[in-house]
Design a protein around this motif. Structure first.
Motif, short mmCIF file in Angstrom:
data_model
loop_
_atom_site.label_atom_id
_atom_site.label_comp_id
_atom_site.label_asym_id
_atom_site.label_seq_id
_atom_site.Cartn_x
_atom_site.Cartn_y
_atom_site.Cartn_z
N ALA A 101 0.83 -1.21 0.00
CA ALA A 101 0.00 0.00 0.00
C ALA A 101 0.86 1.26 0.00
O ALA A 101 0.56 2.22 -0.72
CB ALA A 101 -0.93 0.00 1.21
N ILE A 102 1.94 1.25 0.78
CA ILE A 102 2.83 2.42 0.81
C ILE A 102 3.51 2.60 -0.55
O ILE A 102 3.59 3.71 -1.07
CB ILE A 102 3.87 2.28 1.94
N HIS A 103 3.99 1.49 -1.13
CA HIS A 103 4.66 1.59 -2.43
C HIS A 103 3.70 2.09 -3.52
O HIS A 103 4.09 2.86 -4.39
CB HIS A 103 5.23 0.23 -2.84
N SER A 104 2.45 1.66 -3.46
CA SER A 104 1.47 2.03 -4.49
C SER A 104 0.80 3.36 -4.21
O SER A 104 -0.06 3.77 -4.98
CB SER A 104 0.39 0.95 -4.58
N ASP A 105 1.17 4.01 -3.10
CA ASP A 105 0.51 5.24 -2.67
C ASP A 105 -1.00 5.04 -2.53
O ASP A 105 -1.80 5.91 -2.85
CB ASP A 105 0.78 6.40 -3.64
N PHE A 106 -1.37 3.86 -2.06
CA PHE A 106 -2.78 3.52 -1.88
C PHE A 106 -3.17 3.86 -0.45
O PHE A 106 -2.65 3.31 0.50
CB PHE A 106 -2.99 2.02 -2.15
N THR A 107 -4.07 4.79 -0.31
CA THR A 107 -4.53 5.18 1.02
C THR A 107 -5.92 4.59 1.26
O THR A 107 -6.79 4.67 0.39
CB THR A 107 -4.59 6.71 1.18
N LEU A 108 -6.07 4.01 2.40
CA LEU A 108 -7.34 3.39 2.77
C LEU A 108 -8.16 4.43 3.51
O LEU A 108 -7.91 4.72 4.67
CB LEU A 108 -7.08 2.17 3.64
N THR A 109 -9.14 5.00 2.83
CA THR A 109 -9.90 6.08 3.44
C THR A 109 -11.39 5.81 3.52
O THR A 109 -12.05 6.26 4.46
CB THR A 109 -9.68 7.40 2.66
N THR A 110 -11.93 5.08 2.56
CA THR A 110 -13.38 4.86 2.58
C THR A 110 -13.73 3.78 3.60
O THR A 110 -12.89 2.96 3.97
CB THR A 110 -13.90 4.43 1.19
N ASP A 111 -14.98 3.79 4.02
CA ASP A 111 -15.44 2.77 4.98
C ASP A 111 -15.30 1.36 4.39
O ASP A 111 -14.92 0.42 5.10
CB ASP A 111 -16.89 3.02 5.37
N PHE A 112 -15.60 1.22 3.10
CA PHE A 112 -15.49 -0.09 2.46
C PHE A 112 -14.05 -0.60 2.52
O PHE A 112 -13.80 -1.76 2.85
CB PHE A 112 -15.97 -0.02 1.01
N GLU A 113 -13.09 0.26 2.18
CA GLU A 113 -11.67 -0.15 2.19
C GLU A 113 -11.21 -0.50 3.60
O GLU A 113 -10.52 -1.52 3.81
CB GLU A 113 -10.80 0.97 1.62
N LEU A 114 -11.59 0.31 4.57
CA LEU A 114 -11.19 0.04 5.95
C LEU A 114 -11.83 -1.23 6.50
O LEU A 114 -11.17 -2.02 7.17
CB LEU A 114 -11.53 1.24 6.84
N ASN A 115 -13.11 -1.43 6.20
CA ASN A 115 -13.79 -2.65 6.66
C ASN A 115 -13.22 -3.89 5.98
O ASN A 115 -13.08 -4.94 6.62
CB ASN A 115 -15.29 -2.55 6.44
N PRO A 119 9.48 -5.06 -6.18
CA PRO A 119 9.59 -6.13 -5.18
C PRO A 119 8.52 -6.07 -4.09
O PRO A 119 8.13 -7.10 -3.55
CB PRO A 119 10.99 -5.93 -4.60
N ALA A 120 8.03 -4.88 -3.75
CA ALA A 120 6.98 -4.76 -2.73
C ALA A 120 5.70 -5.44 -3.20
O ALA A 120 5.03 -6.14 -2.43
CB ALA A 120 6.71 -3.29 -2.41
N ILE A 121 5.36 -5.27 -4.47
CA ILE A 121 4.18 -5.91 -5.04
C ILE A 121 4.42 -7.41 -5.18
O ILE A 121 3.53 -8.22 -4.90
CB ILE A 121 3.81 -5.28 -6.40
N ALA A 122 5.63 -7.78 -5.57
CA ALA A 122 5.97 -9.20 -5.69
C ALA A 122 5.87 -9.90 -4.34
O ALA A 122 5.37 -11.03 -4.25
CB ALA A 122 7.39 -9.35 -6.27
N PHE A 123 6.33 -9.24 -3.27
CA PHE A 123 6.25 -9.80 -1.94
C PHE A 123 4.79 -10.00 -1.52
O PHE A 123 4.42 -11.03 -0.96
CB PHE A 123 6.99 -8.92 -0.93
N PHE A 124 3.94 -9.04 -1.84
CA PHE A 124 2.52 -9.14 -1.53
C PHE A 124 1.90 -10.36 -2.21
O PHE A 124 1.19 -11.15 -1.59
CB PHE A 124 1.79 -7.86 -1.96
#
Length: 188
Positions: free
Chosen positions: A85-99, A149-154
């Motif tokens: 998530a950090i590598h992709s600059d993906f921020t979890l902000t919506t209720d759906f994403e957090l849940n 590599p961060a995505i590959a590790f995931f």
């Protein structure tokens, strides 16, 4: 004996509380009480997993399967999510994403205390063990070149978790088929 107990305590902190605090601080604090409960379930699952491992570890011989995902594997799941998530600059902000994230954290915590079989890769290797390793390493290397590599590790962690679940389903179906065949032979 003291060192063994101290090692378990250190593992509980490293593979239970640290990932729970990491995921809570990263995103689940925004989910309110549900995020706190999810983090607690993960930490409790890791502690119960470590305790079960200590009492079920064989005295002799080699264990070919872990019962439940190992605590380091569970911690790797949490770390992989945060790193990707950090590598992709993906921020979890919506209720759906957090849940969704909270449910994933709970699922990983419950997988640690489940009866899903995960290979240890200790002892004598089978052809299936080599295929499992080659597929995982091949996928990781390919994704390192295609992505980061961060995505590959995931994806490697996802492969490990899903392989254990699919392998358990396969083994249960195989065992139930043998049991039914054995019962039909006995009844004749």
């Amino acid at each position: 004996k003291f060192g063994m107990e101290l090692d378990s305590l250190a593992d509980g902190v490293s593979f239970g509380f640290a990932p729970a605090v990491l995921i809570y601080g990263f995103a689940l604090h925004n989910a309110g009480i549900f995020g706190l409960i999810a983090s607690f379930i993960f930490a409790a699952g890791a502690l119960l997993r470590l305790a079960r491992f200590n009492i079920e570890a064989p005295d002799e011989g080699v264990q070919t399967y872990f019962k439940g995902i190992p605590a380091p594997g569970g911690a790797s799941c949490i770390a992989a999510i945060v790193i990707a998530a950090i590598h992709s600059d993906f921020t979890l902000t919506t209720d759906f994403e957090l849940n969704t994230l909270a449910f994933i954290v709970i699922a990983v915590g419950l997988l640690m205390v489940s009866t899903v079989k995960y290979k240890t890769l200790k002892g004598k290797k089978t052809k299936g063990d080599y295929i499992y390793l080659v597929l995982g390493i091949g996928m990781f290397v390919a994704l390192c070149f295609i992505k980061h590599p961060a995505i590959a590790f995931f994806f490697l962690v996802c492969y490990f978790v899903l392989f254990g679940m699919l392998n358990t389903i396969y083994l249960n179906l195989k065992y139930s088929h043998r049991r039914r065949r054995h019962q039909s032979v006995r009844s004749e």
